[in-house]
Design an enzyme around this catalytic site. Structure first.
Site, PDB file in Angstrom:
ATOM      1  N   ARG A  76       0.926  -1.005  -0.022  1.00 53.09           N
ATOM      2  CA  ARG A  76      -0.034   0.015  -0.149  1.00 53.09           C
ATOM      3  C   ARG A  76       1.039   1.119   0.105  1.00 53.09           C
ATOM      4  O   ARG A  76       1.430   1.615   1.012  1.00 53.09           O
ATOM      5  CB  ARG A  76      -0.882   0.167   1.164  1.00 53.09           C
ATOM      6  CG  ARG A  76      -1.659   1.365   1.450  1.00 53.09           C
ATOM      7  CD  ARG A  76      -2.912   1.413   0.534  1.00 53.09           C
ATOM      8  NE  ARG A  76      -3.829   0.263   0.580  1.00 53.09           N
ATOM      9  CZ  ARG A  76      -4.731   0.144  -0.240  1.00 53.09           C
ATOM     10  NH1 ARG A  76      -4.687   0.600  -1.417  1.00 53.09           N
ATOM     11  NH2 ARG A  76      -5.641  -0.722  -0.215  1.00 53.09           N
ATOM     12  N   ARG A  99       1.110  -6.764  -9.841  1.00 52.04           N
ATOM     13  CA  ARG A  99       1.472  -6.187  -8.522  1.00 52.04           C
ATOM     14  C   ARG A  99       1.595  -7.161  -7.414  1.00 52.04           C
ATOM     15  O   ARG A  99       2.109  -6.824  -6.204  1.00 52.04           O
ATOM     16  CB  ARG A  99       0.699  -5.013  -8.072  1.00 52.04           C
ATOM     17  CG  ARG A  99      -0.906  -5.438  -7.709  1.00 52.04           C
ATOM     18  CD  ARG A  99      -1.611  -4.369  -7.126  1.00 52.04           C
ATOM     19  NE  ARG A  99      -2.824  -4.553  -6.607  1.00 52.04           N
ATOM     20  CZ  ARG A  99      -3.598  -3.616  -6.176  1.00 52.04           C
ATOM     21  NH1 ARG A  99      -3.468  -2.558  -5.955  1.00 52.04           N
ATOM     22  NH2 ARG A  99      -5.030  -3.876  -5.725  1.00 52.04           N
ATOM     23  N   HIS A 168       0.554   3.380 -10.430  1.00 53.11           N
ATOM     24  CA  HIS A 168      -0.488   3.759  -9.393  1.00 53.11           C
ATOM     25  C   HIS A 168       0.167   4.568  -8.591  1.00 53.11           C
ATOM     26  O   HIS A 168       0.476   4.215  -7.192  1.00 53.11           O
ATOM     27  CB  HIS A 168      -1.088   2.505  -8.990  1.00 53.11           C
ATOM     28  CG  HIS A 168      -2.252   2.813  -8.014  1.00 53.11           C
ATOM     29  ND1 HIS A 168      -2.392   4.014  -7.100  1.00 53.11           N
ATOM     30  CD2 HIS A 168      -3.600   2.113  -8.261  1.00 53.11           C
ATOM     31  CE1 HIS A 168      -3.647   3.828  -6.328  1.00 53.11           C
ATOM     32  NE2 HIS A 168      -4.356   2.824  -6.927  1.00 53.11           N
ATOM     33  N   ASP A 213     -12.238   9.778  -6.434  1.00 49.37           N
ATOM     34  CA  ASP A 213     -11.519   8.623  -7.250  1.00 49.37           C
ATOM     35  C   ASP A 213     -12.247   9.035  -8.900  1.00 49.37           C
ATOM     36  O   ASP A 213     -13.497   8.610  -9.196  1.00 49.37           O
ATOM     37  CB  ASP A 213     -12.320   7.308  -6.608  1.00 49.37           C
ATOM     38  CG  ASP A 213     -11.778   6.007  -7.231  1.00 49.37           C
ATOM     39  OD1 ASP A 213     -11.019   6.179  -8.069  1.00 49.37           O
ATOM     40  OD2 ASP A 213     -12.263   5.044  -6.624  1.00 49.37           O
ATOM     41  N   GLU A 272      -2.336   9.075 -10.983  1.00 47.03           N
ATOM     42  CA  GLU A 272      -1.678   7.752 -11.580  1.00 47.03           C
ATOM     43  C   GLU A 272      -1.732   7.786 -13.252  1.00 47.03           C
ATOM     44  O   GLU A 272      -2.737   8.532 -13.876  1.00 47.03           O
ATOM     45  CB  GLU A 272      -2.762   6.533 -11.318  1.00 47.03           C
ATOM     46  CG  GLU A 272      -2.962   6.600  -9.780  1.00 47.03           C
ATOM     47  CD  GLU A 272      -4.474   5.653  -9.610  1.00 47.03           C
ATOM     48  OE1 GLU A 272      -4.435   4.775 -10.212  1.00 47.03           O
ATOM     49  OE2 GLU A 272      -4.968   6.150  -8.483  1.00 47.03           O
TER      50      GLU A 272
HETATM   51  C1  BG6 Z   1      -7.722   3.654  -7.412  1.00 45.63           C
HETATM   52  C2  BG6 Z   1      -9.030   3.297  -8.091  1.00 45.63           C
HETATM   53  O1  BG6 Z   1      -6.759   3.800  -8.718  1.00 45.63           O
HETATM   54  O2  BG6 Z   1      -6.972   2.541  -6.756  1.00 45.63           O
HETATM   55  C3  BG6 Z   1      -9.913   3.294  -6.647  1.00 45.63           C
HETATM   56  O3  BG6 Z   1      -9.500   4.330  -8.919  1.00 45.63           O
HETATM   57  C4  BG6 Z   1      -9.239   1.970  -5.871  1.00 45.63           C
HETATM   58  O4  BG6 Z   1     -11.152   2.671  -6.990  1.00 45.63           O
HETATM   59  C5  BG6 Z   1      -7.564   2.482  -5.507  1.00 45.63           C
HETATM   60  O5  BG6 Z   1      -9.967   1.952  -4.550  1.00 45.63           O
HETATM   61  C6  BG6 Z   1      -6.917   1.295  -4.568  1.00 45.63           C
HETATM   62  O6  BG6 Z   1      -7.080   0.144  -5.071  1.00 45.63           O
HETATM   63  P1  BG6 Z   1      -6.529  -0.789  -4.203  1.00 45.63           P
HETATM   64  O7  BG6 Z   1      -6.950  -2.368  -4.697  1.00 45.63           O
HETATM   65  O8  BG6 Z   1      -5.093  -1.010  -4.151  1.00 45.63           O
HETATM   66  O9  BG6 Z   1      -7.125  -0.961  -2.672  1.00 45.63           O
END
Ligand code: BG6
Length: 300
Positions: A76, A99, A168, A213, A272
């Protein structure tokens, strides 16, 4: 310098003072990079850049204090590689499988000017069997900027390859209330917070004061994050990318995420770069698509 495949490396690939192989959090293999301008960390798990920091500056990338560092789970923060699909797919991992795979380190390239380049490749996996055969290479170059290139090659002789990709990037900010994001004025977007309602960005600068978002479409423009609290401007330049996603989970969603601190939404924003939704890529047989992102920062 070329390394062996997969995790077949050890400290004999170290470049003293510049590249060091180590066990990262959760005992996952990690590469620590130092240049005269900056430092960075990259995990083989996801080929995931978790840190980039210029000397004398706050970290550029946000990394959650409660991130998981475990096989099969995404880190994360930093820069997850979203491939070969973006978002949810029933019965399949969110944001694709790239990932959560252990990428192979293929090459380390120290440049004369002091930059360090690393090239990774996505290993074969059963999940990729639902697509025509393809390879994915990822090149990370560390200097006073951080440059990323994801190259997907369609290895099929006769089938088109259709997929989504996205880098991302999570950025550190001083305080989300002191942040504005520019470069998206006039661009159409899908508002995921309002059930994918189609809207057009009206303002010169995006301010965030609730969950955001958004998938901005058909935009190749660079974006900038102006951070009045850290007195820093982050610039995101991209090539081969028609979509920009802006995300901050805000309070309620932060509380629902087990790998994200309740207050951490105040210290991050994701901007992103990729090709998602209507901008998904179609790559002809034998052809490649390159997604390039360059991250730089200046003091305000
Ligand atoms: C973003 C999405 O790119 O990633 C969101 O647009 C999403 O909808 C976020 O919640 C995080 O995703 P994840 O799978 O890493 O929790």
């Amino acid at each position: 310098m070329t390394t062996g495949k997969g995790t077949d490396w050890d400290d004999k690939f170290d470049i003293p003072g510049r590249v060091r192989f180590m066990e990262g959090v959760g005992d996952l293999p990690m590469i620590n990079i130092n240049t005269e301008w900056s430092s960075a960390e990259v995990y083989l798990h996801g080929a995931h850049v978790t840190q980039f920091q210029k000397k004398g500056e706050e970290p550029l990338l946000f990394l959650s204090q409660v991130s998981r560092f475990a096989e099969g789970q995404a880190i994360r923060g930093g820069i997850p590689i979203i491939l070969p699909w973006f978002g949810a797919r029933e019965g399949l991992p969110m944001h694709g499988f790239a990932r959560i795979k252990n990428w192979e380190l293929r090459e380390i390239v120290p440049s004369k000017d002091g930059a360090i380049g690393l090239r990774f490749q996505l290993p074969d996996s059963p999940e990729a069997g639902n697509f025509p055969p393809f390879t994915a290479d990822y090149i990370v170059t560390v200097r006073d900027t951080l440059s990323l290139e994801l190259i997907v090659t369609n290895k099929s002789a006769d089938q088109e390859l259709s997929l989504e990709d996205c880098l991302h990037t999570y950025f550190t900010v001083g305080d989300i209330s002191a942040v504005s994001i520019t470069g998206l004025k006039g661009v159409d977007y899908l508002d995921k917070v309002e059930n994918f309602a189609k809207k057009t960005e009206a303002g010169d600068a995006i301010k965030i004061s609730s969950e955001v978002d958004r998938v901005y479409m058909d935009t190749t423009a660079p974006t900038e994050i102006h951070d009045a609290r850290l007195k820093r401007k982050i610039r995101i330049e991209k090539e081969g990318s028609a979509s920009t996603v802006v995300w901050n989970p805000w309070i309620a969603k932060a509380q629902q995420m087990p790998d994200f601190g309740n207050e951490e939404y105040q210290r991050m924003v994701c901007v992103e770069s990729g090709n998602v939704g209507k901008n998904k890529l179609t790559i002809g047989p034998g052809k490649s698509a390159s997604l390039k992102v360059k991250l730089s920062s200046t003091t305000l």
